[in-house]
Design a protein around this motif. Structure first.
Motif, PDB file in Angstrom:
ATOM      1  N   ALA A  38     -59.709 -29.164-114.058  1.00 12.68           N
ATOM      2  CA  ALA A  38     -58.837 -29.325-112.889  1.00 12.68           C
ATOM      3  C   ALA A  38     -59.648 -29.329-111.594  1.00 12.68           C
ATOM      4  O   ALA A  38     -59.350 -30.089-110.666  1.00 12.68           O
ATOM      5  CB  ALA A  38     -57.794 -28.216-112.854  1.00 12.68           C
ATOM      6  N   ALA A  39     -60.689 -28.511-111.535  1.00 15.50           N
ATOM      7  CA  ALA A  39     -61.543 -28.494-110.347  1.00 15.50           C
ATOM      8  C   ALA A  39     -62.344 -29.791-110.226  1.00 15.50           C
ATOM      9  O   ALA A  39     -62.589 -30.269-109.116  1.00 15.50           O
ATOM     10  CB  ALA A  39     -62.482 -27.296-110.394  1.00 15.50           C
ATOM     11  N   THR A  40     -62.726 -30.349-111.356  1.00 17.33           N
ATOM     12  CA  THR A  40     -63.430 -31.626-111.337  1.00 17.33           C
ATOM     13  C   THR A  40     -62.524 -32.730-110.803  1.00 17.33           C
ATOM     14  O   THR A  40     -62.947 -33.561-109.991  1.00 17.33           O
ATOM     15  CB  THR A  40     -63.928 -31.984-112.752  1.00 17.33           C
ATOM     16  N   ALA A  45     -60.759 -36.160-106.245  1.00 22.43           N
ATOM     17  CA  ALA A  45     -59.702 -36.472-105.269  1.00 22.43           C
ATOM     18  C   ALA A  45     -60.175 -36.221-103.845  1.00 22.43           C
ATOM     19  O   ALA A  45     -59.875 -37.007-102.936  1.00 22.43           O
ATOM     20  CB  ALA A  45     -58.451 -35.643-105.573  1.00 22.43           C
ATOM     21  N   ILE A  46     -60.916 -35.154-103.629  1.00 20.65           N
ATOM     22  CA  ILE A  46     -61.468 -34.878-102.296  1.00 20.65           C
ATOM     23  C   ILE A  46     -62.441 -35.974-101.890  1.00 20.65           C
ATOM     24  O   ILE A  46     -62.432 -36.444-100.745  1.00 20.65           O
ATOM     25  CB  ILE A  46     -62.140 -33.493-102.267  1.00 20.65           C
ATOM     26  N   THR A  47     -63.265 -36.416-102.826  1.00 20.65           N
ATOM     27  CA  THR A  47     -64.215 -37.491-102.536  1.00 20.65           C
ATOM     28  C   THR A  47     -63.478 -38.767-102.154  1.00 20.65           C
ATOM     29  O   THR A  47     -63.858 -39.444-101.187  1.00 20.65           O
ATOM     30  CB  THR A  47     -65.122 -37.747-103.751  1.00 20.65           C
ATOM     31  N   LEU A  48     -62.427 -39.111-102.897  1.00 21.64           N
ATOM     32  CA  LEU A  48     -61.655 -40.312-102.565  1.00 21.64           C
ATOM     33  C   LEU A  48     -60.970 -40.184-101.213  1.00 21.64           C
ATOM     34  O   LEU A  48     -60.924 -41.152-100.446  1.00 21.64           O
ATOM     35  CB  LEU A  48     -60.619 -40.585-103.650  1.00 21.64           C
ATOM     36  N   THR A  49     -60.457 -39.005-100.907  1.00 19.60           N
ATOM     37  CA  THR A  49     -59.817 -38.794 -99.611  1.00 19.60           C
ATOM     38  C   THR A  49     -60.813 -38.957 -98.474  1.00 19.60           C
ATOM     39  O   THR A  49     -60.527 -39.640 -97.479  1.00 19.60           O
ATOM     40  CB  THR A  49     -59.179 -37.396 -99.564  1.00 19.60           C
ATOM     41  N   GLU A  86     -69.592 -36.859-112.299  1.00 20.43           N
ATOM     42  CA  GLU A  86     -69.000 -35.648-112.857  1.00 20.43           C
ATOM     43  C   GLU A  86     -69.070 -35.646-114.383  1.00 20.43           C
ATOM     44  O   GLU A  86     -69.300 -34.603-114.995  1.00 20.43           O
ATOM     45  CB  GLU A  86     -67.557 -35.482-112.391  1.00 20.43           C
ATOM     46  N   ALA A  87     -68.888 -36.815-114.996  1.00 25.83           N
ATOM     47  CA  ALA A  87     -68.999 -36.892-116.452  1.00 25.83           C
ATOM     48  C   ALA A  87     -70.423 -36.569-116.893  1.00 25.83           C
ATOM     49  O   ALA A  87     -70.628 -35.861-117.891  1.00 25.83           O
ATOM     50  CB  ALA A  87     -68.590 -38.279-116.936  1.00 25.83           C
ATOM     51  N   LEU A  88     -71.412 -37.071-116.168  1.00 25.96           N
ATOM     52  CA  LEU A  88     -72.809 -36.768-116.505  1.00 25.96           C
ATOM     53  C   LEU A  88     -73.129 -35.288-116.311  1.00 25.96           C
ATOM     54  O   LEU A  88     -73.841 -34.689-117.130  1.00 25.96           O
ATOM     55  CB  LEU A  88     -73.756 -37.623-115.669  1.00 25.96           C
ATOM     56  N   ILE A  89     -72.614 -34.690-115.248  1.00 28.72           N
ATOM     57  CA  ILE A  89     -72.852 -33.259-115.013  1.00 28.72           C
ATOM     58  C   ILE A  89     -72.232 -32.425-116.135  1.00 28.72           C
ATOM     59  O   ILE A  89     -72.851 -31.489-116.632  1.00 28.72           O
ATOM     60  CB  ILE A  89     -72.326 -32.839-113.628  1.00 28.72           C
TER      61      ILE A  89
END
Length: 97
Positions: A38-40, A45-49, A86-89
């Motif tokens: 959920a945090a990911t 979402a923050i990045t898109l905003t 995020e998937a790679l992390i």
């Protein structure tokens, strides 16, 4: 050409947002690589905003619409680097554990 420019911008903005969140988590004593799902999603979402605010601030939304690019497709261009990153992390964090 437009996709590459917006993907590059999305990657830079994701790196900035991810670095800021990681610093906050480090100061709080939490593990910055071990984020719940959920945090990911919230981070993406923050990045898109932030990316849409940046595009609007530079008056590029009208330019992109005049090129015939739908804002949802622009969101895809801007959000793909964050999703891949995020998937790679998460993949690397699962190997480190």
């Amino acid at each position: 050409m437009v996709a590459r420019a917006y993907a590059w911008r999305g990657a830079r903005l994701w790196l900035g947002v991810r670095a800021a969140v990681s610093l906050v988590l480090l100061f709080a004593g939490a593990a910055p690589l071990r984020l719940p799902f959920a945090a990911t999603l919230a981070l993406i979402a923050i990045t898109l905003t932030v990316a849409f605010i940046d595009a609007r601030r530079q008056h590029e939304l009208v330019f992109v619409e005049n090129l015939g690019i739908h804002p949802a497709l622009l969101g895809l261009f801007l959000g793909t680097p964050a999703i891949i990153g995020e998937a790679l992390i998460h993949a690397m964090a699962s190997f480190v554990a």
